[in-house]
Write a protein that holds these residues in place. Structure first.
Motif, mmCIF file in Angstrom:
data_model
loop_
_atom_site.group_PDB
_atom_site.id
_atom_site.type_symbol
_atom_site.label_atom_id
_atom_site.label_comp_id
_atom_site.label_asym_id
_atom_site.label_seq_id
_atom_site.Cartn_x
_atom_site.Cartn_y
_atom_site.Cartn_z
ATOM 1 N N LEU A 148 0.896 -1.146 -0.114
ATOM 2 C CA LEU A 148 0.066 0.013 0.036
ATOM 3 C C LEU A 148 0.916 1.162 -0.040
ATOM 4 O O LEU A 148 0.365 2.205 -0.806
ATOM 5 N N ALA A 149 1.997 1.172 0.913
ATOM 6 C CA ALA A 149 2.819 2.493 0.860
ATOM 7 C C ALA A 149 3.530 2.423 -0.453
ATOM 8 O O ALA A 149 3.655 3.808 -0.927
ATOM 9 N N GLN A 150 3.961 1.696 -1.259
ATOM 10 C CA GLN A 150 4.434 1.696 -2.473
ATOM 11 C C GLN A 150 3.439 2.465 -3.639
ATOM 12 O O GLN A 150 4.019 3.004 -4.510
ATOM 13 N N THR A 151 2.253 1.928 -3.420
ATOM 14 C CA THR A 151 1.361 2.555 -4.257
ATOM 15 C C THR A 151 0.975 3.950 -3.774
ATOM 16 O O THR A 151 0.818 4.944 -4.833
ATOM 17 N N ALA A 152 0.797 4.283 -2.752
ATOM 18 C CA ALA A 152 0.541 5.753 -2.191
ATOM 19 C C ALA A 152 1.622 6.659 -2.380
ATOM 20 O O ALA A 152 1.558 7.844 -2.322
ATOM 21 N N GLY A 153 2.713 6.140 -2.332
ATOM 22 C CA GLY A 153 4.305 6.910 -2.371
ATOM 23 C C GLY A 153 4.228 7.737 -3.593
ATOM 24 O O GLY A 153 4.302 9.239 -3.363
#
Length: 430
Positions: A148-153
């Motif tokens: 999720l972090a890699q998507t939101a970053g």
């Protein structure tokens, strides 16, 4: 969920989001000429990103020794504080309009070095904090949070870039790293056997011991080589796949659809891994990696978009399952006192193989076309990863091996001493 597990989840989510912010922030800052002395060219960006990657590759084996020599929470604390300081320095210079490309390159190198030292320690920190029967569920949650972090970053960095400028994005990145450091630095861990003597000679001996321990585990080396093959193949697919999608599958939107389905597949796989009744995790690891051959073949054969997108979804689902199973297997089967050194070789192969694939994909495709390297890669990915199933260790479900429970194991700190197996099995282990 216990308090240590919650702190691990919060801390690693902060670090993952911060890590995901960096490439987009640097890309936009350099290509739009926010850095003084930047030509806005891809060459500037490549230089800065290379300065981050090279220290990671060079220092990982050293970092593995330090992860075994010192308490892992202290190593993670220092690494995240260093990363935070480097990103805050980048943000301050961007806000002042004084930053130059050489400054960014140096600070990126500092960040890469900190990543190298923190990465092996995180795996050890999980093993030293969480009971064996809870690690798979935690590793699954960590992978979902990371995905999720890699998507939101990138979206977060892009939004801050448009509204406030890249300097504030770098300051946010630094704050997230500091948040990770303060969250994880105070964790209480179980004690493991650690060497107390220092010196360069002793350090070299521990480095050799780490490689000796790594070579003892056939399943580990076979898996690591297989993972290196799929990381290399991923570099080819991520370079050539968009070209094929744009040319023959309907344009830019085709690859966007493929990539989005892949992200969903990875998150679903990571979520499902913690809930699967997996008594033979290495079988799941092998199959999960081998499934990456499907999109390689689909793009190599020029199949229609629905087939290619479905294949990529399945591949990323397999990788989502693979990651927590692999982390848990290593933490279960490799004794804690050598986990940093053994795990650092796994991370080194992964960090090196994918950039290599990205770098050579276009020259190889120029010589052979796009289909040949993708189809060859599909065969290699399947063969290299399914080869693990030929080993008896892949079909075992051993009890955890720890510094405390494996009383028959000689202390790793004893230079030149061999290691006895736990029971009659071969120990199994990014």
């Amino acid at each position: 969920m216990t308090q240590p597990m919650r702190r691990l989840l919060v801390g690693r989510t902060c670090a993952a989001l911060a890590t995901a912010l960096i490439p987009t922030t640097l890309t936009l800052a350099l290509l739009r000429g926010h850095a003084s002395g930047s030509t806005g060219s891809a060459g500037d960006l490549g230089l800065v990103l290379a300065c981050e990657l090279l220290p990671m590759l060079v220092l990982l084996p050293v970092a593995g020794v330090l992860a075994d020599r010192f308490p892992p929470q202290r190593v993670v604390l220092a690494a995240d504080l260093l990363r935070g300081a480097a990103q805050i320095a980048i943000g301050a210079e961007l806000l002042c309009g004084l930053v130059r490309v050489p400054d960014l390159a140096v600070l990126a190198a500092v960040t890469g070095a900190a990543i190298a030292f923190g990465t092996p320690a995180v795996r050890t920190l999980v093993a030293a904090t969480v009971d064996a029967d809870q690690r798979l569920r935690l590793n699954s949650r960590l992978d979902v949070a990371t995905g999720l972090a890699q998507t939101a970053g990138p979206a977060t960095a892009g939004g801050m870039m448009l509204m406030l400028g890249p300097g504030w994005s770098s300051l946010l990145t630094g704050a997230l790293f500091i948040g990770s450091a303060t969250t994880l630095g105070g964790l209480h861990t179980r004690r493991a056997t650690r060497p107390t003597d220092g010196g360069h000679a002793r350090f070299r001996a521990q480095l050799r011991e780490g490689w000796t321990e790594t070579r003892r585990h056939r399943w580990f080396l076979t898996n690591v080589l297989g993972h290196g093959v799929w990381h290399l193949a991923a570099g080819f697919l991520l370079t050539l796949g968009p070209l094929i999608a744009v040319r023959s599958m309907g344009g830019d939107g085709a690859w966007v659809l493929v990539a989005q389905l892949g992200t969903v597949g990875m998150l679903v796989g990571a979520f499902a891994a913690g809930r699967m009744p997996m008594r033979r995790p290495l079988v799941g690891v092998a199959v999960g990696a081998a499934v990456y051959a499907l999109p390689m073949a689909a793009f190599g054969l020029g199949l229609a978009l629905p087939w290619a997108a479905s294949a990529y979804f399945l591949a990323m689902f397999g990788l989502g399952v693979l990651s927590p199973l692999w982390e848990t297997a290593i933490q279960r089967r490799i004794p804690q006192e050598v986990l940093g050194r053994v795990g650092s070789f796994d991370t080194l192969i992964s960090f090196a193989a994918r950039p290599l694939g990205l770098a050579v994909a276009v020259p190889v495709a120029t010589l052979l076309g796009t289909s040949t390297p993708l189809l060859a890669g599909a065969v290699l990915v399947a063969a290299a990863n399914l080869a693990v199933l030929l080993l008896p260790e892949a079909w075992e479900h051993p009890e955890p091996v720890t510094a405390r429970s494996d009383a028959r194991r000689e202390p790793v700190a004893a230079a030149g001493q061999g290691h006895s197996e736990a029971g009659s099995r071969t120990a199994d282990g990014r």
